[in-house]
Scaffold this motif. Structure first.
Motif, PDB file in Angstrom:
ATOM      1  N   ARG A  64       7.641  39.329 -32.227  1.00 45.47           N
ATOM      2  CA  ARG A  64       7.605  38.887 -33.629  1.00 45.47           C
ATOM      3  C   ARG A  64       8.693  39.566 -34.465  1.00 45.47           C
ATOM      4  O   ARG A  64       8.438  40.087 -35.556  1.00 45.47           O
ATOM      5  N   GLU A 114       0.085  40.589 -34.715  1.00 43.08           N
ATOM      6  CA  GLU A 114      -0.239  39.581 -33.718  1.00 43.08           C
ATOM      7  C   GLU A 114      -1.169  38.529 -34.312  1.00 43.08           C
ATOM      8  O   GLU A 114      -1.925  38.793 -35.250  1.00 43.08           O
ATOM      9  N   LYS A 115      -1.116  37.337 -33.751  1.00 43.18           N
ATOM     10  CA  LYS A 115      -1.964  36.248 -34.213  1.00 43.18           C
ATOM     11  C   LYS A 115      -3.429  36.675 -34.194  1.00 43.18           C
ATOM     12  O   LYS A 115      -3.922  37.201 -33.198  1.00 43.18           O
TER      13      LYS A 115
END
Length: 214
Positions: free
Chosen positions: A114, A173-174
């Motif tokens: 990311r 993070e998602k």
């Protein structure tokens, strides 16, 4: 203060979703299952007699055809907006998850980490994508203050909207899934956003796939 509510809908399934192939801006149509999911989603909204004031959709065909199920059932016209598109994934677009790891391991690692500034060789950075999605959402909120909006978009785009409403950092993070044809509710009370309900797929007959495009 007036509360503005958004019902966020992810598009129905595509062949590329089923193949775990990253779509991004690639204009992929719904598959047969996706068309059924769109109909089930629209029927669920009709069953609860949802009253909404406007329908917006990404202009990519998988979202537009999902929105068409709502148009047909409710007798409304959707407003297409290219700002609601998925993130442009640059050189990763068109690759399956497995192929991306094998053919472009360095770029895949950047994607998974990311990196907020990297544009994935011709795509959008996470920051650019976030600014586009947040700008589109705020524009719609301003135009429809105090109303209820139906909005059909993409997994990564809805993840960005979740991050905005929940104050989740872009580099994190998602945290949630965004299944195909799911219903997701956020609202703005005039001063701040909040998540009301997320990833509702009770209206679907079968399990829906989570998003890959982040």
């Amino acid at each position: 203060m007036k509360t503005t509510r958004f019902c966020l809908v992810r598009h129905g399934e595509t062949h590329w979703n089923a193949a775990r192939r990253m779509q991004g801006h690639t204009d992929i149509d719904l598959n047969d299952r996706g068309k059924i999911q769109a109909q089930q989603m629209a029927q669920a909204l009709k069953a609860i007699d949802l009253k909404f004031d406007a329908l917006y959709t990404s202009d990519l065909i998988r979202a537009a055809k999902t929105a068409h199920a709502i148009e047909h059932l409710f007798g409304v016209n959707a407003i297409a907006d290219a700002a609601l598109r998925e993130r442009h994934l640059g050189s990763l677009q068109g690759l399956t998850i497995e192929d991306a790891q094998r053919l472009k391991p360095d770029l895949w690692q950047i994607h998974m980490e990311r990196d907020l500034e990297h544009e994935l060789l011709g795509g959008e950075s996470i920051k650019q994508f976030a600014n586009r999605i947040h700008g589109a959402l705020e524009k719609i909120r301003y135009l429809h203050e105090g109303q209820t909006i139906l909005l059909v978009s993409h997994g990564g785009a809805l993840d960005m909207m979740y991050r905005l409403a929940s104050k989740q950092p872009l580099e994190a993070e998602k945290a949630v899934s965004v299944p195909n044809a799911s219903l997701n509710w956020i609202s703005h009370n005039g001063s701040s956003w909040k998540v009301e309900q997320w990833a509702d797929t009770n209206h679907l007959n079968n399990l829906a796939l989570d998003n890959l495009d982040l």
